[in-house]
Design an enzyme around this catalytic site. Sequence first.
Site, PDB file in Angstrom:
ATOM      1  CE  LYS A 275      48.806  37.073  41.704  1.00  0.00           C
ATOM      2  NZ  LYS A 275      47.987  38.297  41.816  1.00  0.00           N
TER       3      LYS A 275
ATOM      4  CG  ASP B 183      42.905  36.267  42.405  1.00  0.00           C
ATOM      5  OD1 ASP B 183      42.322  35.900  43.454  1.00  0.00           O
ATOM      6  OD2 ASP B 183      43.376  37.421  42.241  1.00  0.00           O
TER       7      ASP B 183
ATOM      8  CE  LYS C  45      40.351  38.672  41.393  1.00  0.00           C
ATOM      9  NZ  LYS C  45      40.678  40.085  41.596  1.00  0.00           N
TER      10      LYS C  45
ATOM     11  CG  ASP D  95      46.248  36.406  39.366  1.00  0.00           C
ATOM     12  OD1 ASP D  95      46.876  37.396  38.946  1.00  0.00           O
ATOM     13  OD2 ASP D  95      45.807  36.321  40.530  1.00  0.00           O
TER      14      ASP D  95
ATOM     15  NE  ARG E 122      48.807  43.236  47.876  1.00  0.00           N
ATOM     16  CZ  ARG E 122      48.197  44.410  47.754  1.00  0.00           C
ATOM     17  NH1 ARG E 122      48.271  45.314  48.721  1.00  0.00           N
ATOM     18  NH2 ARG E 122      47.516  44.692  46.659  1.00  0.00           N
TER      19      ARG E 122
HETATM   20  N1  BES Z   1      45.146  39.249  40.327  1.00  0.00           N
HETATM   21  C1  BES Z   1      44.599  40.430  40.864  1.00  0.00           C
HETATM   22  C2  BES Z   1      45.033  41.684  40.119  1.00  0.00           C
HETATM   23  C3  BES Z   1      44.531  41.836  38.705  1.00  0.00           C
HETATM   24  C4  BES Z   1      43.403  42.578  38.442  1.00  0.00           C
HETATM   25  C5  BES Z   1      45.236  41.331  37.642  1.00  0.00           C
HETATM   26  C6  BES Z   1      42.963  42.749  37.146  1.00  0.00           C
HETATM   27  C7  BES Z   1      44.798  41.506  36.349  1.00  0.00           C
HETATM   28  C8  BES Z   1      43.666  42.218  36.103  1.00  0.00           C
HETATM   29  C9  BES Z   1      45.034  40.604  42.313  1.00  0.00           C
HETATM   30  O1  BES Z   1      45.215  39.447  43.033  1.00  0.00           O
HETATM   31  C10 BES Z   1      43.957  41.377  42.997  1.00  0.00           C
HETATM   32  O2  BES Z   1      42.884  40.871  43.131  1.00  0.00           O
HETATM   33  N2  BES Z   1      44.285  42.589  43.453  1.00  0.00           N
HETATM   34  C11 BES Z   1      43.368  43.426  44.115  1.00  0.00           C
HETATM   35  C12 BES Z   1      44.062  44.014  45.324  1.00  0.00           C
HETATM   36  C13 BES Z   1      43.152  44.711  46.273  1.00  0.00           C
HETATM   37  C14 BES Z   1      42.197  43.738  46.907  1.00  0.00           C
HETATM   38  C15 BES Z   1      43.980  45.407  47.330  1.00  0.00           C
HETATM   39  C16 BES Z   1      42.919  44.513  43.158  1.00  0.00           C
HETATM   40  O3  BES Z   1      43.745  44.988  42.380  1.00  0.00           O
HETATM   41  O4  BES Z   1      41.757  44.853  43.167  1.00  0.00           O
HETATM   42 ZN    ZN Z   2      45.698  37.781  41.917  1.00  0.00          ZN
HETATM   43 MN    MN Z   3      43.410  38.761  43.917  1.00  0.00          MN
END
Ligand code: BES
Ligand code: ZN
Ligand code: MN
Length: 551
Positions: free
Chosen positions: A271, A276, A283, A294, A357
């Site tokens: 990835k 992000d 966020k 990321d 994803r």
């Molecule tokens: N890059 C993030 C996941 C992440 C979170 C990596 C904290 C490292 C530390 C990913 O793209 C993300 O935002 N995932 C969301 C998914 C949700 C919206 C279903 C998450 O984990 O909150």
């Molecule tokens: Zn991400």
């Molecule tokens: Mn994300």
Amino acid sequence: MSLKISVRSALPSHQKGDIIVVGVVAGDADSKKRDRPMLDDFDRTLGGALDRLLKKEEFTGKKDQQVSIALSGRIKADRLVVIGLGDMEKLGVADVRTFAAKAARAANGDKARRLVLGLPAGLESHLRAIAEGLELGAYRFTKYMTGDRKPKVELAQVDVCLVGTTGTKGIPNDAHAHVTLGQSTALGVNLARDLSNEPANVIYPDTLAEAAIKIGKEAGIKVQIFNYDEIQKRGMKLLQAVGQGSEHKPCFGHMSWKPAGAKRRIVVVGKGITFDSGGLSIKPSAGMGEMKHDMSGAANVIGMMATIGRLKPNVEVHGIFAAAENMPDGSACRPGDVWGSLDGKSVEITNTDAEGRLILADALAYARVLEPDWLIDNATLTGAAVVALGNGCSGWYASNDAAAEEFQLAVNGSGEQMWRMPLLDDLKDQLKSDSADLKNSGDRWGGSISAALFLREFVGNVANWIHCDIAGPAMGDRVRGWDPKGGTGHGVLTFLHLIERAEQAAAGANHPGAPDSKRSEKAPKKTEKPKKTPKTDKSSFRKKKSPRKRK
Ligand code: BES
Ligand code: ZN
Ligand code: MN
């Protein structure tokens, strides 16, 4: 950065250096009970001060104990650091690598250019892990520091001294090969760390691709890059959806190592979200800066391929990454959008922050066409994985138990903290959409699992698929083991071990009378597996002049 590492059979106290680090096995610190060739000499020159310090600090050689003393007089170094190794029988590859990393960190902390490292008897069979630990522990990301913040001295040379408990002994014949192997492996991890640590104003999809091209050129790895036009032409619609809201448009990378006669094909996918923000499902601002990491999965792929180019295994290895910046903008994809994909399935984007994803779905659909024996993806995919396993351990999923068994052996060999997670089918309901084949985010519960289930929809029928959610350990919140704070390259060591094991299995299958080892063979046969927890040093993963020919 690469250290000059030499191995000799000598007493550390006789070596010239800026700092001397000595490893002591549990129980071996006591001068009354033990003959201590490494420590006695120091204690004598220091007029007994070393033993007084060890006693005061209750240093017995327990794992992780560490004392440090300034040197003077006839010993040509400024400082001695004594580190406890714990019980010899319990010493694994992770402990040895951590020990060497601590030595390198102590050298950095002491502004040393030259380190003398004393190893007790028994560690001569761990020279690969020692070399890895030295390179990984010496790592610092300081390129943007100036003035006082800029380190003036770099660790450049390490003299590893092998010392038996009752005197000096010879060095193993293959010491140099193991050290070189360890350094080559660590080089890939450190490259991955560098890319991961770069801020998002420097590394965006195009510059990530440029880094891959540069590294590919240096390593002798073929690199193909698809630009935004090509991505659209090929129908990588989900990568387009995620990337189109940024000034920095997405791109796609395919690095390949294809030796003639290879009998296994391994594809590793990463990835590459260079930043992000969450997109329109933005966020919270606290911690958002972390999201420059990321793209750690893509960084791992690129770093791993650099090592592959050095080691030239007789295995076909592909490194693939999808790169995009997830930003909110007038042209960004929206929650509620429905998009197609390279696979053909339609996806409702219910949350633009579940972008990893989406880009991986297209990358996996691309990768599976290569018909790999192993398809491995790695991604900083979910916060849920961090909640489940913490910051030092990743979670992995396997498409079948035989693949899981083999991957677990690679994990054991690398010493990385990775834990198997279940693909619980009943959570699939979370991904049901009213308007498309799938939606991209489920509810909070089991968030890492539902993300893995989403990816599974795009892997087709590849023989062995492994998904690693590296969200926690890819970005270290503190120094841990051989890892620094920040980008760690977590995962690279394990993927390299898997490739190494695949090479060994294919070579084994080459013996006359061995079971036929056609590439179409799915999960590796039980009989092909080397014995449990092989000594990592006994590797056949060496630099070869030319790949073996198929018989
Ligand atoms: N890059 C993030 C996941 C992440 C979170 C990596 C904290 C490292 C530390 C990913 O793209 C993300 O935002 N995932 C969301 C998914 C949700 C919206 C279903 C998450 O984990 O909150
Ligand atoms: Zn991400
Ligand atoms: Mn994300």
